[in-house]
Design an enzyme around this catalytic site. Structure first.
Site, PDB file in Angstrom:
ATOM      1  N   GLN A  78      -0.763   4.419   6.982  1.00 27.53           N
ATOM      2  CA  GLN A  78       0.092   4.300   8.162  1.00 27.53           C
ATOM      3  C   GLN A  78      -0.179   2.980   8.877  1.00 27.53           C
ATOM      4  O   GLN A  78      -1.040   2.894   9.748  1.00 27.53           O
ATOM      5  CB  GLN A  78      -0.120   5.486   9.116  1.00 27.53           C
ATOM      6  CG  GLN A  78       0.901   5.484  10.223  1.00 27.53           C
ATOM      7  CD  GLN A  78       0.862   6.733  11.064  1.00 27.53           C
ATOM      8  OE1 GLN A  78       0.104   7.658  10.832  1.00 27.53           O
ATOM      9  NE2 GLN A  78       1.692   6.762  12.082  1.00 27.53           N
ATOM     10  N   PHE A  79       0.580   1.962   8.494  1.00 28.67           N
ATOM     11  CA  PHE A  79       0.387   0.635   9.079  1.00 28.67           C
ATOM     12  C   PHE A  79       0.693   0.617  10.573  1.00 28.67           C
ATOM     13  O   PHE A  79       0.189  -0.236  11.306  1.00 28.67           O
ATOM     14  CB  PHE A  79       1.221  -0.420   8.338  1.00 28.67           C
ATOM     15  CG  PHE A  79       2.682  -0.407   8.664  1.00 28.67           C
ATOM     16  CD1 PHE A  79       3.187  -1.260   9.640  1.00 28.67           C
ATOM     17  CD2 PHE A  79       3.558   0.445   8.003  1.00 28.67           C
ATOM     18  CE1 PHE A  79       4.536  -1.260   9.946  1.00 28.67           C
ATOM     19  CE2 PHE A  79       4.901   0.450   8.305  1.00 28.67           C
ATOM     20  CZ  PHE A  79       5.402  -0.403   9.281  1.00 28.67           C
ATOM     21  N   THR A  80       1.468   1.567  11.063  1.00 34.13           N
ATOM     22  CA  THR A  80       1.837   1.570  12.480  1.00 34.13           C
ATOM     23  C   THR A  80       0.652   1.858  13.408  1.00 34.13           C
ATOM     24  O   THR A  80       0.766   1.673  14.620  1.00 34.13           O
ATOM     25  CB  THR A  80       2.976   2.573  12.765  1.00 34.13           C
ATOM     26  OG1 THR A  80       2.542   3.877  12.400  1.00 34.13           O
ATOM     27  CG2 THR A  80       4.233   2.196  12.003  1.00 34.13           C
TER      28      THR A  80
END
Length: 151
Positions: A78-80
């Site tokens: 989850q890059f966010t």
């Protein structure tokens, strides 16, 4: 790396209407990878995740780890988690590692968790549009940012 860890009684990942990862009792781990992360970061964080004592004993004290209980892990990239919202209202993700760096580190994290847990873990699909279904137990949610610990 940032790991958002949730103790769950169930969790699953769906991609294109198909369940690709599913666990019952265990940990759902959302993993954000930064451009500065290294295999050393993976070693420290994987050991911390597997050893984290956040499951209750008979006296309702958090004394057991996922390994102690032979529970499961579902790991989702989850890059966010590296969203920067300091300026404006649209998040910037410039601190997230690019896929060329993040994918190999994500795969190394899978292997490190499996080695420490001594069994296969479930995963999401890197870069895919995923739907996550979970039932948080507690709720217990812990965020570990390795940059805070100079790892």
């Amino acid at each position: 790396m940032i790991a958002l860890i949730q103790r769950v009684t169930r969790a699953s990942v769906v991609v294109e209407d198909k369940i690709i990862g599913e666990i019952k009792n265990g940990l759902l781990v959302f993993l954000g990878i930064a451009a500065t992360d290294t295999p050393k970061t993976i070693e420290w964080l994987s050991k911390k995740i597997v050893g984290l004592r956040i499951f209750s004993d008979q006296d309702d004290k958090m004394n057991f780890s996922v390994k102690d209980l032979d529970a499961d892990i579902l790991l989702v990239s989850q890059f966010t988690l590296y969203a920067n919202v300091k300026k404006g209202n649209r998040p910037s993700f410039t601190d997230s590692a690019p896929p060329s760096l993040a994918i190999p580190l994500y795969e190394q994290m899978i292997k490190a968790l499996e080695d420490k847990l001594e069994k296969t873990i479930q995963t999401g699909e890197f870069g895919a549009d995923m739907k996550i279904d979970l039932l948080n137990d507690g709720p217990v949610t812990i965020c570990i940012d390795t940059q805070k610990y100079n790892v």
